[in-house]
Every structure is written in C-alpha cells, then in structure tokens.
Write a protein that holds these residues in place. Structure first.
Motif, mmCIF file in Angstrom:
data_model
loop_
_atom_site.group_PDB
_atom_site.id
_atom_site.type_symbol
_atom_site.label_atom_id
_atom_site.label_comp_id
_atom_site.label_asym_id
_atom_site.label_seq_id
_atom_site.Cartn_x
_atom_site.Cartn_y
_atom_site.Cartn_z
ATOM 1 N N MET A 1 0.826 -1.215 0.000
ATOM 2 C CA MET A 1 0.000 0.000 0.000
ATOM 3 C C MET A 1 0.859 1.264 0.000
ATOM 4 S SD MET A 1 -0.995 2.522 2.434
ATOM 5 C CE MET A 1 -1.011 1.781 4.042
ATOM 6 N N LYS A 2 1.928 1.259 0.811
ATOM 7 C CA LYS A 2 2.779 2.442 0.928
ATOM 8 C C LYS A 2 3.476 2.764 -0.391
ATOM 9 C CE LYS A 2 5.984 4.581 4.175
ATOM 10 N NZ LYS A 2 6.746 4.396 5.428
ATOM 11 N N GLU A 3 3.946 1.724 -1.083
ATOM 12 C CA GLU A 3 4.610 1.939 -2.369
ATOM 13 C C GLU A 3 3.637 2.477 -3.405
ATOM 14 O OE1 GLU A 3 6.543 -1.586 -3.685
ATOM 15 O OE2 GLU A 3 7.959 -1.646 -2.000
ATOM 16 N N GLN A 4 2.424 1.936 -3.395
ATOM 17 C CA GLN A 4 1.391 2.395 -4.324
ATOM 18 C C GLN A 4 1.035 3.855 -4.057
ATOM 19 O OE1 GLN A 4 -2.246 0.140 -4.028
ATOM 20 N NE2 GLN A 4 -3.024 0.850 -6.007
ATOM 21 N N LEU A 5 0.926 4.199 -2.772
ATOM 22 C CA LEU A 5 0.638 5.577 -2.389
ATOM 23 C C LEU A 5 1.759 6.520 -2.824
ATOM 24 C CD1 LEU A 5 -0.854 5.817 1.232
ATOM 25 C CD2 LEU A 5 -1.742 6.895 -0.843
ATOM 26 N N ALA A 6 2.985 6.116 -2.547
ATOM 27 C CA ALA A 6 4.134 6.958 -2.890
ATOM 28 C C ALA A 6 4.171 7.240 -4.392
ATOM 29 C CB ALA A 6 5.428 6.275 -2.447
ATOM 30 N N LYS A 7 3.885 6.237 -5.184
ATOM 31 C CA LYS A 7 3.920 6.378 -6.646
ATOM 32 C C LYS A 7 2.874 7.374 -7.128
ATOM 33 C CE LYS A 7 3.510 3.725 -10.934
ATOM 34 N NZ LYS A 7 3.235 2.391 -11.530
ATOM 35 N N ILE A 8 1.631 7.241 -6.656
ATOM 36 C CA ILE A 8 0.567 8.121 -7.148
ATOM 37 C C ILE A 8 0.713 9.538 -6.594
ATOM 38 C CG2 ILE A 8 -1.104 7.490 -5.342
ATOM 39 C CD1 ILE A 8 -1.859 8.342 -9.047
ATOM 40 N N ILE A 9 1.182 9.680 -5.343
ATOM 41 C CA ILE A 9 1.399 11.017 -4.783
ATOM 42 C C ILE A 9 2.473 11.749 -5.585
ATOM 43 C CG2 ILE A 9 2.330 12.268 -2.789
ATOM 44 C CD1 ILE A 9 0.890 10.247 -0.994
ATOM 45 N N LYS A 10 3.555 11.065 -5.901
ATOM 46 C CA LYS A 10 4.641 11.682 -6.675
ATOM 47 C C LYS A 10 4.159 12.055 -8.076
ATOM 48 C CE LYS A 10 9.547 11.077 -7.628
ATOM 49 N NZ LYS A 10 10.740 10.216 -7.396
ATOM 50 N N GLU A 11 3.357 11.178 -8.664
ATOM 51 C CA GLU A 11 2.837 11.430 -10.012
ATOM 52 C C GLU A 11 1.944 12.664 -10.042
ATOM 53 O OE1 GLU A 11 -0.496 9.250 -12.706
ATOM 54 O OE2 GLU A 11 1.130 7.945 -12.008
ATOM 55 N N VAL A 12 1.036 12.776 -9.080
ATOM 56 C CA VAL A 12 0.124 13.926 -9.038
ATOM 57 C C VAL A 12 0.892 15.198 -8.698
ATOM 58 C CG1 VAL A 12 -1.868 14.929 -7.833
ATOM 59 C CG2 VAL A 12 -1.890 12.517 -8.501
ATOM 60 N N TYR A 13 1.849 15.091 -7.792
ATOM 61 C CA TYR A 13 2.621 16.268 -7.383
ATOM 62 C C TYR A 13 3.392 16.868 -8.560
ATOM 63 C CZ TYR A 13 5.383 19.331 -4.400
ATOM 64 O OH TYR A 13 5.957 20.442 -3.817
ATOM 65 N N SER A 14 3.778 16.033 -9.510
ATOM 66 C CA SER A 14 4.572 16.503 -10.660
ATOM 67 C C SER A 14 3.711 17.023 -11.809
ATOM 68 C CB SER A 14 5.471 15.378 -11.165
ATOM 69 O OG SER A 14 4.684 14.301 -11.670
ATOM 70 N N LYS A 15 2.388 16.863 -11.699
ATOM 71 C CA LYS A 15 1.488 17.299 -12.771
ATOM 72 C C LYS A 15 1.341 18.818 -12.812
ATOM 73 C CE LYS A 15 -1.742 13.404 -13.328
ATOM 74 N NZ LYS A 15 -3.168 13.029 -13.168
ATOM 75 N N LYS A 16 0.979 19.323 -13.989
ATOM 76 C CA LYS A 16 0.664 20.739 -14.124
ATOM 77 C C LYS A 16 -0.842 20.984 -14.130
ATOM 78 C CE LYS A 16 4.879 22.218 -16.483
ATOM 79 N NZ LYS A 16 5.459 22.901 -17.666
ATOM 80 N N ASN A 17 -1.615 19.986 -14.534
ATOM 81 C CA ASN A 17 -3.073 20.099 -14.571
ATOM 82 C C ASN A 17 -3.697 18.975 -13.743
ATOM 83 O OD1 ASN A 17 -3.178 22.329 -16.471
ATOM 84 N ND2 ASN A 17 -2.480 20.855 -18.002
ATOM 85 N N ARG A 18 -4.901 19.250 -13.247
ATOM 86 C CA ARG A 18 -5.613 18.291 -12.392
ATOM 87 C C ARG A 18 -4.680 17.755 -11.305
ATOM 88 N NH1 ARG A 18 -9.986 18.430 -15.401
ATOM 89 N NH2 ARG A 18 -9.959 17.921 -17.603
ATOM 90 N N ASN A 19 -4.070 18.708 -10.611
ATOM 91 C CA ASN A 19 -3.010 18.347 -9.680
ATOM 92 C C ASN A 19 -3.332 18.672 -8.217
ATOM 93 O OD1 ASN A 19 -2.884 21.103 -9.684
ATOM 94 N ND2 ASN A 19 -0.781 21.259 -10.418
ATOM 95 N N LEU A 20 -4.622 18.855 -7.901
ATOM 96 C CA LEU A 20 -4.997 19.153 -6.527
ATOM 97 C C LEU A 20 -4.990 17.891 -5.672
ATOM 98 C CD1 LEU A 20 -7.996 21.646 -6.936
ATOM 99 C CD2 LEU A 20 -5.570 22.169 -6.624
ATOM 100 N N PHE A 21 -4.674 18.081 -4.399
ATOM 101 C CA PHE A 21 -4.796 17.027 -3.397
ATOM 102 C C PHE A 21 -5.980 17.415 -2.510
ATOM 103 C CE2 PHE A 21 -0.520 16.735 -4.851
ATOM 104 C CZ PHE A 21 -0.088 15.440 -4.630
#
Length: 276
Positions: A1-21
């Motif tokens: 779970m932690k690895e999956q979370l880390a991957k998607i958080i990093k992916e969204v954080y690097s986005k320019k659009n649709r990047n809200l948490f």
C-alpha cells in the motif's frame, strides 16, 4: 500500500493540470475527539434525540414546528463541540496543508469546527457549521451565532435572552443553524456545492477519510474525481458506499487503517517528495 501511495502522490505532485490534493472528511475523523458519529447505537442522533429518527428530527420541517426544541439540541451540540479538542488526524491534515499550500483543499461534512480550530485554512464546509445562523424565512445574510448564547446541557432550556437573540431583526421569525438538514438540498451559498465539484474535477487525488458516503454531494464529488481521471484513496476502517463505487476501478487505493495511521504515512511521503 505504501509503495502504491508513494507512486501516485509523486505522479500527481509533478502534474501541471488536475493536480490538486483534496481531502474529504466525515464524522469518523472526529470520533477520537469524543464526538460521536451521527448514526448507529452510540450515535449523536440516538443519544440526543431519543424519541425521533434522524430523518424526522433533523429536518427544516421539524424546526418550523418545534424551533425551541431544535435550538436546545443544537446548543447541546455546541457545548459538546466546544469541549472537544482536535485530535492527531486533524493535526496531520494541518501538516499536509502546510506542505502542499494552495494545492491542498479540505472538503468536510463536519459542522464541529475542529478542522478550523486545529489550523486548517482551505476548508469547504459542505454541511454548514455550528458557528453561523440565518433567518428561517430567508431574509438577511448569514451571520455568526451571538457570543452571548452559550452551550447547553441536554436537559437545559433556552433562556428568554437566548430566544430574543435568536429572532430575526428584520422579520421577527426564528433564526436557524446554518447547517444542512435531511429535507434540504445542497446549494453554493451554504454548502459550496459547485465549488466542491469544480475542485473534484481538478483533483489528481481525493482522500476520503472517516465517511461512508451516505449523502449525495460527497458521492458526486467522488464520481467527478473518477470521471476526470483522478485517483480515490478510501481511508476507513470498514467498507462503505465509496468502496462500492470504486471496487471495479483501476484508479483507487483502499486503506483499512485508522485515519491517524494513514494520514501520518501520507504526510511522511509528501515530506520526502516535496524535499526532492
């Protein structure tokens, strides 16, 4: 779970659009503060409204017929909320907001004010709040509950001064709590309906924390996030209506831990990503 979370958080954080948490919270997040959830054998509706079902008592119709009774109960809840303290989950969310700044938003169904008291700033209170009142006849703007009106014990009646302060200065009718009752619809002025859905559209990640999805705007928020490609993280101790919504979706993570444990992991992952 932690690895999956880390991957998607990093992916969204690097986005320019649709990047809200975006974090969507409900009664479960305040349970550790001593505020009972609304339904179930230990729920606040059961304890506070012994002779009524929530769908009967928690309505505008019932308020119009029994305003003093509803206000007495509302002031009992006011006292309960004021005596409660923000817990570790509230504090973790504050830390997450500090890390994300304007890319963070909180949508809460809670009216207890604990998120605000803990220091969270970017808040959308979609069920209203216990701080404000408005005219039950529809005149005047939303205003703060007068400071002179104090919280009540469960068997304590309104005073004459309370009643005077709870009357509309324009029409003389009863003021009412600025909250959403069971027989009312979401709107933008009180419930931030359209703002919340716009936020959901632009959310790369929607964290659902301590809520089961029993009301329709939270469910619409989740559906909107999914529709526009965002990922939902369901943080609850049990399966719920959100779980049913996302069970066949790829863009989901289901976490069956306490909100404090899960939020601590999310905060730690964000700290590492923000430092990079």
């Amino acid at each position: 779970m932690k690895e999956q979370l880390a991957k998607i958080i990093k992916e969204v954080y690097s986005k320019k659009n649709r990047n809200l948490f975006t974090f969507l919270t409900g009664a479960g997040i305040s349970a550790d503060s001593g505020i009972p959830i609304y339904r179930g054998v230990d729920g606040i509706w059961v304890k506070g409204t012994k002779f009524h079902k929530p769908e009967e008592f928690g309505t505008f119709k019932y308020f119009k017929e029994n305003p003093e009774e509803v206000w007495q109960y509302s002031l009992f809840r006011k006292k309960m909320f004021e005596n409660a303290h923000a817990n570790e989950s509230h504090k973790e969310i504050v830390e997450i907001e500090n890390l994300l700044q304007d890319r963070f938003h909180l949508i809460t169904q809670n009216i207890d004010n604990l998120h605000r008291r803990s220091g969270t700033n970017r808040i959308y209170e979609i069920h209203g709040n216990n701080r404000e009142i408005k005219c039950s006849n529809g005149c005047q703007a939303i205003e703060y509950l007068p400071a002179e009106i104090e919280g009540k014990d469960i068997d304590e009646d309104l005073t004459e001064k309370d009643i005077e302060l709870l009357k509309c200065k324009e029409c003389g009718g009863w003021m009412r709590p600025n909250i959403l009752w069971f027989d009312e619809r979401y709107d933008e002025k009180t419930n931030k309906k359209f703002s919340s859905l716009k936020m959901a559209k632009n959310s790369g990640l929607l964290f659902i924390v301590g809520t089961s999805g029993a009301t329709n705007l939270p469910m619409a928020i989740a559906e909107t996030t999914l529709k526009y490609g965002g990922t939902i993280v369901d943080i609850n101790t049990e399966d719920n209506l959100f779980t049913e919504l996302i069970k066949d979706k790829k863009n989901k993570i289901i976490i069956r831990e306490t909100s404090t444990e899960a939020l601590k992991i999310i905060r730690e992952l964000l700290e590492n990503i923000v430092k990079e």
